[in-house]
Design a protein around this motif. Structure first.
Motif, PDB file in Angstrom:
ATOM      1  N   GLU A  43      11.057 -44.384   6.427  1.00  0.00           N
ATOM      2  CA  GLU A  43       9.927 -43.456   6.465  1.00  0.00           C
ATOM      3  C   GLU A  43      10.431 -42.024   6.335  1.00  0.00           C
ATOM      4  OE1 GLU A  43       7.024 -44.239   9.777  1.00  0.00           O
ATOM      5  OE2 GLU A  43       8.684 -45.530  10.406  1.00  0.00           O
ATOM      6  N   LYS A  44       9.668 -41.206   5.622  1.00  0.00           N
ATOM      7  CA  LYS A  44       9.953 -39.774   5.575  1.00  0.00           C
ATOM      8  C   LYS A  44       8.960 -39.109   6.513  1.00  0.00           C
ATOM      9  CE  LYS A  44      10.661 -35.858   2.576  1.00  0.00           C
ATOM     10  NZ  LYS A  44      10.845 -35.390   1.211  1.00  0.00           N
ATOM     11  N   LEU A  45       9.453 -38.572   7.625  1.00  0.00           N
ATOM     12  CA  LEU A  45       8.598 -37.973   8.634  1.00  0.00           C
ATOM     13  C   LEU A  45       8.299 -36.513   8.340  1.00  0.00           C
ATOM     14  CD1 LEU A  45      10.357 -39.558  11.731  1.00  0.00           C
ATOM     15  CD2 LEU A  45       8.352 -40.416  10.491  1.00  0.00           C
ATOM     16  N   SER A  46       9.239 -35.808   7.735  1.00  0.00           N
ATOM     17  CA  SER A  46       9.066 -34.407   7.335  1.00  0.00           C
ATOM     18  C   SER A  46      10.063 -34.133   6.223  1.00  0.00           C
ATOM     19  CB  SER A  46       9.290 -33.469   8.531  1.00  0.00           C
ATOM     20  OG  SER A  46      10.656 -33.445   8.884  1.00  0.00           O
ATOM     21  N   ASP A  47      10.192 -32.867   5.834  1.00  0.00           N
ATOM     22  CA  ASP A  47      11.138 -32.528   4.772  1.00  0.00           C
ATOM     23  C   ASP A  47      12.579 -32.853   5.139  1.00  0.00           C
ATOM     24  OD1 ASP A  47       9.216 -31.678   3.023  1.00  0.00           O
ATOM     25  OD2 ASP A  47       9.398 -29.560   3.566  1.00  0.00           O
ATOM     26  N   ALA A  48      12.885 -32.870   6.434  1.00  0.00           N
ATOM     27  CA  ALA A  48      14.271 -33.073   6.852  1.00  0.00           C
ATOM     28  C   ALA A  48      14.452 -34.249   7.810  1.00  0.00           C
ATOM     29  CB  ALA A  48      14.800 -31.804   7.521  1.00  0.00           C
ATOM     30  N   ALA A  81      16.922 -42.675  13.930  1.00  0.00           N
ATOM     31  CA  ALA A  81      16.450 -41.342  13.541  1.00  0.00           C
ATOM     32  C   ALA A  81      17.541 -40.658  12.727  1.00  0.00           C
ATOM     33  CB  ALA A  81      16.109 -40.518  14.775  1.00  0.00           C
ATOM     34  N   VAL A  82      17.160 -40.156  11.557  1.00  0.00           N
ATOM     35  CA  VAL A  82      18.085 -39.509  10.634  1.00  0.00           C
ATOM     36  C   VAL A  82      17.518 -38.139  10.286  1.00  0.00           C
ATOM     37  CG1 VAL A  82      19.241 -39.713   8.406  1.00  0.00           C
ATOM     38  CG2 VAL A  82      18.729 -41.753   9.707  1.00  0.00           C
ATOM     39  N   ARG A  83      18.393 -37.142  10.214  1.00  0.00           N
ATOM     40  CA  ARG A  83      17.955 -35.779   9.915  1.00  0.00           C
ATOM     41  C   ARG A  83      18.904 -35.159   8.898  1.00  0.00           C
ATOM     42  NH1 ARG A  83      15.142 -31.523  12.617  1.00  0.00           N
ATOM     43  NH2 ARG A  83      14.702 -32.972  14.285  1.00  0.00           N
TER      44      ARG A  83
END
Length: 180
Positions: free
Chosen positions: A40-45, A121-123
């Motif tokens: 999933e892409k939660l936000s731009d980062a 969780a990945v950032r």
């Protein structure tokens, strides 16, 4: 199948890693389907990787980041059935290993196992040096670094003050040369 990246390399710098990624992806066209996962892409980062790992505990799963690759592996120990006879096994607890290629500046922040779902969780953290910045444009004036070098021999890289006296032009002469 080989791809020709020559047109890309004519106008782009530093994309040789992209060519390696494409080559790796084409060499291994069949990927395992176990365990299933979502990205999933939660936000731009921010991203979340969720894997269905029913039957695995936190001690059975290992996460490793090595060379921009996240490796998720799971192994369940052989626990004795303790007098139970298994008639049907529909919940797979076989060993697995999944690899995910991480882009540059991507970090794995945390991992949580709840209700048979492993959530990672990945950032993406962009360093300050890579963030866009505005460069001021001056007109007709010496640059700030050059002004400091002209008045300070140490900044100009001159080791001896006598050399600085020979090459430095007094500010009054420069200002008065063009006045009429």
């Amino acid at each position: 199948m080989a791809y020709d990246f020559a047109p890309l390399f004519r106008s782009a710098i530093g994309f040789d890693r992209l060519a390696q990624l494409v080559d790796t992806a084409t060499q291994n066209p069949v990927s395992p389907s176990y365990p299933p996962y979502n990205i999933e892409k939660l936000s731009d980062a921010q991203y979340a990787l969720t894997m269905a790992v029913a039957g695995f505990g936190p001690d059975d799963i290992e996460l490793t980041v090595q060379d921009n690759t996240l490796i998720v592996s799971g192994r369940v120990g052989d626990a004795p059935a303790q007098g139970r006879e298994m008639l049907y096994r529909g919940i797979a607890t076989r060993a697995f290993e999944r690899r995910f290629v991480l882009a540059d500046h991507v970090v794995v922040e945390s991992a949580d196992l709840t209700n048979g779902l492993l959530r990672i969780a990945v950032r993406q953290i962009v360093p300050e040096a890579l963030k866009p910045r505005r460069i001021p444009v001056s007109s007709g004036r010496a640059m700030a670094g050059n002004e400091a070098a002209a008045t300070d021999p140490a900044k100009a890289g001159m080791a001896h003050p006598a050399m600085a006296a020979q090459t430095a032009v007094p500010t009054a002469q420069v200002a008065g040369c063009c006045a009429a």
